[in-house]
Design a protein around this motif. Structure first.
Motif, PDB file in Angstrom:
ATOM      1  N   ASP A   1      49.312 -39.634   7.951  1.00 18.61           N
ATOM      2  CA  ASP A   1      48.851 -39.758   6.568  1.00 18.61           C
ATOM      3  C   ASP A   1      48.790 -38.408   5.858  1.00 18.61           C
ATOM      4  N   THR A   2      49.002 -37.287   6.578  1.00 21.76           N
ATOM      5  CA  THR A   2      48.960 -35.967   5.950  1.00 21.76           C
ATOM      6  C   THR A   2      50.229 -35.140   6.129  1.00 21.76           C
ATOM      7  N   HIS A   3      51.060 -35.466   7.126  1.00 20.24           N
ATOM      8  CA  HIS A   3      52.236 -34.646   7.425  1.00 20.24           C
ATOM      9  C   HIS A   3      53.458 -35.493   7.777  1.00 20.24           C
ATOM     10  N   VAL A   4      54.622 -34.916   7.499  1.00 21.63           N
ATOM     11  CA  VAL A   4      55.882 -35.455   8.001  1.00 21.63           C
ATOM     12  C   VAL A   4      56.427 -34.403   8.961  1.00 21.63           C
ATOM     13  N   TYR A   5      56.995 -34.837  10.067  1.00 21.09           N
ATOM     14  CA  TYR A   5      57.497 -33.935  11.096  1.00 21.09           C
ATOM     15  C   TYR A   5      59.016 -34.022  11.139  1.00 21.09           C
ATOM     16  N   LEU A   6      59.665 -32.849  11.107  1.00 14.48           N
ATOM     17  CA  LEU A   6      61.124 -32.790  11.111  1.00 14.48           C
ATOM     18  C   LEU A   6      61.642 -32.081  12.353  1.00 14.48           C
ATOM     19  N   GLN A   7      62.687 -32.644  12.928  1.00 12.77           N
ATOM     20  CA  GLN A   7      63.454 -31.941  13.950  1.00 12.77           C
ATOM     21  C   GLN A   7      64.526 -31.191  13.165  1.00 12.77           C
ATOM     22  N   PRO A   8      64.602 -29.866  13.298  1.00 17.88           N
ATOM     23  CA  PRO A   8      65.565 -29.073  12.529  1.00 17.88           C
ATOM     24  C   PRO A   8      66.991 -29.589  12.661  1.00 17.88           C
ATOM     25  N   SER A   9      67.714 -29.460  11.565  1.00 16.34           N
ATOM     26  CA  SER A   9      69.085 -29.936  11.516  1.00 16.34           C
ATOM     27  C   SER A   9      70.026 -28.763  11.302  1.00 16.34           C
ATOM     28  N   GLY A  10      70.519 -28.189  12.377  1.00 15.74           N
ATOM     29  CA  GLY A  10      71.500 -27.113  12.304  1.00 15.74           C
ATOM     30  C   GLY A  10      71.004 -25.896  11.558  1.00 15.74           C
ATOM     31  N   SER A  11      71.910 -25.202  10.907  1.00 12.46           N
ATOM     32  CA  SER A  11      71.585 -23.969  10.189  1.00 12.46           C
ATOM     33  C   SER A  11      70.981 -24.242   8.824  1.00 12.46           C
ATOM     34  N   HIS A  12      70.885 -25.489   8.424  1.00 11.92           N
ATOM     35  CA  HIS A  12      70.358 -25.827   7.107  1.00 11.92           C
ATOM     36  C   HIS A  12      68.839 -25.879   7.080  1.00 11.92           C
ATOM     37  N   PHE A  13      68.189 -25.587   8.177  1.00 12.82           N
ATOM     38  CA  PHE A  13      66.726 -25.629   8.208  1.00 12.82           C
ATOM     39  C   PHE A  13      66.220 -24.265   7.772  1.00 12.82           C
ATOM     40  N   GLY A  14      66.512 -23.917   6.535  1.00 16.09           N
ATOM     41  CA  GLY A  14      66.227 -22.602   5.983  1.00 16.09           C
ATOM     42  C   GLY A  14      64.746 -22.293   5.894  1.00 16.09           C
ATOM     43  N   GLY A  15      64.443 -21.009   5.908  1.00 13.31           N
ATOM     44  CA  GLY A  15      63.077 -20.572   5.754  1.00 13.31           C
ATOM     45  C   GLY A  15      62.317 -20.433   7.059  1.00 13.31           C
ATOM     46  N   PHE A  16      62.858 -20.929   8.149  1.00 17.24           N
ATOM     47  CA  PHE A  16      62.165 -20.850   9.427  1.00 17.24           C
ATOM     48  C   PHE A  16      63.072 -20.207  10.456  1.00 17.24           C
ATOM     49  N   GLY A  17      62.557 -19.234  11.176  1.00 13.59           N
ATOM     50  CA  GLY A  17      63.317 -18.598  12.229  1.00 13.59           C
ATOM     51  C   GLY A  17      62.975 -19.169  13.587  1.00 13.59           C
ATOM     52  N   TYR A  18      62.328 -20.314  13.605  1.00 17.42           N
ATOM     53  CA  TYR A  18      61.890 -20.917  14.857  1.00 17.42           C
ATOM     54  C   TYR A  18      63.029 -21.642  15.544  1.00 17.42           C
ATOM     55  N   GLY A  19      63.006 -21.630  16.860  1.00 14.72           N
ATOM     56  CA  GLY A  19      63.963 -22.413  17.629  1.00 14.72           C
ATOM     57  C   GLY A  19      63.402 -23.793  17.901  1.00 14.72           C
ATOM     58  N   TRP A  20      64.241 -24.702  18.267  1.00 11.43           N
ATOM     59  CA  TRP A  20      63.818 -26.056  18.593  1.00 11.43           C
ATOM     60  C   TRP A  20      63.838 -26.174  20.097  1.00 11.43           C
ATOM     61  N   GLY A  21      62.764 -26.677  20.679  1.00 15.13           N
ATOM     62  CA  GLY A  21      62.755 -26.826  22.118  1.00 15.13           C
ATOM     63  C   GLY A  21      61.425 -27.318  22.618  1.00 15.13           C
ATOM     64  N   ALA A  22      61.151 -27.037  23.859  1.00  9.48           N
ATOM     65  CA  ALA A  22      59.932 -27.512  24.508  1.00  9.48           C
ATOM     66  C   ALA A  22      58.697 -27.026  23.754  1.00  9.48           C
ATOM     67  N   GLY A  23      57.720 -27.879  23.655  1.00 12.65           N
ATOM     68  CA  GLY A  23      56.479 -27.518  23.004  1.00 12.65           C
ATOM     69  C   GLY A  23      56.402 -27.891  21.541  1.00 12.65           C
ATOM     70  N   TRP A  24      57.491 -28.335  20.964  1.00 15.08           N
ATOM     71  CA  TRP A  24      57.493 -28.676  19.544  1.00 15.08           C
ATOM     72  C   TRP A  24      56.989 -30.091  19.291  1.00 15.08           C
ATOM     73  N   GLY A  25      56.854 -30.899  20.299  1.00 12.10           N
ATOM     74  CA  GLY A  25      56.349 -32.252  20.085  1.00 12.10           C
ATOM     75  C   GLY A  25      57.215 -33.041  19.132  1.00 12.10           C
ATOM     76  N   TRP A  26      56.618 -33.447  18.004  1.00  9.37           N
ATOM     77  CA  TRP A  26      57.355 -34.252  17.025  1.00  9.37           C
ATOM     78  C   TRP A  26      58.242 -33.410  16.128  1.00  9.37           C
ATOM     79  N   GLY A  27      58.102 -32.120  16.147  1.00 13.78           N
ATOM     80  CA  GLY A  27      58.891 -31.260  15.281  1.00 13.78           C
ATOM     81  C   GLY A  27      58.006 -30.419  14.390  1.00 13.78           C
ATOM     82  N   LEU A  28      58.608 -29.827  13.402  1.00 12.85           N
ATOM     83  CA  LEU A  28      57.901 -28.951  12.483  1.00 12.85           C
ATOM     84  C   LEU A  28      57.139 -29.775  11.454  1.00 12.85           C
TER      85      LEU A  28
END
Length: 80
Positions: free
Chosen positions: A34-61
């Motif tokens: 009810d407060t957040h949407v979680y995204l799994q990054p999509s390639g190089s278009h996930f601008g603004g974040f230098g984070y990698g996708w991997g273990a520990g991310w749970g549902w995503g950003l």
């Protein structure tokens, strides 16, 4: 606009989210609360974040629903 319902409807889809601060995030919606949407990054278009996708991310950003100013399906806004 009710972004919670819109995000729930497009769960599992690739979207572009535009925030009120001008940032744009592209990825697959993996979870919605009810407060957040979680995204799994999509390639190089996930601008603004230098984070990698991997273990520990749970549902995503998490992105606060209150920060969303627009949402588009697929690649509709990737060129902006």
């Amino acid at each position: 606009m009710n972004y919670y319902d819109l995000c729930c409807r497009y769960k599992g889809q690739v979207v572009t989210i535009s925030c009120h601060d001008g940032k744009k995030y592209c990825g697959t919606i993996t979870h919605v609360t009810d407060t957040h949407v979680y995204l799994q990054p999509s390639g190089s278009h996930f601008g603004g974040f230098g984070y990698g996708w991997g273990a520990g991310w749970g549902w995503g950003l998490p992105i606060a629903l209150g920060a969303i100013g627009g949402l588009a399906l697929g690649t509709a806004l990737w060129w902006i």
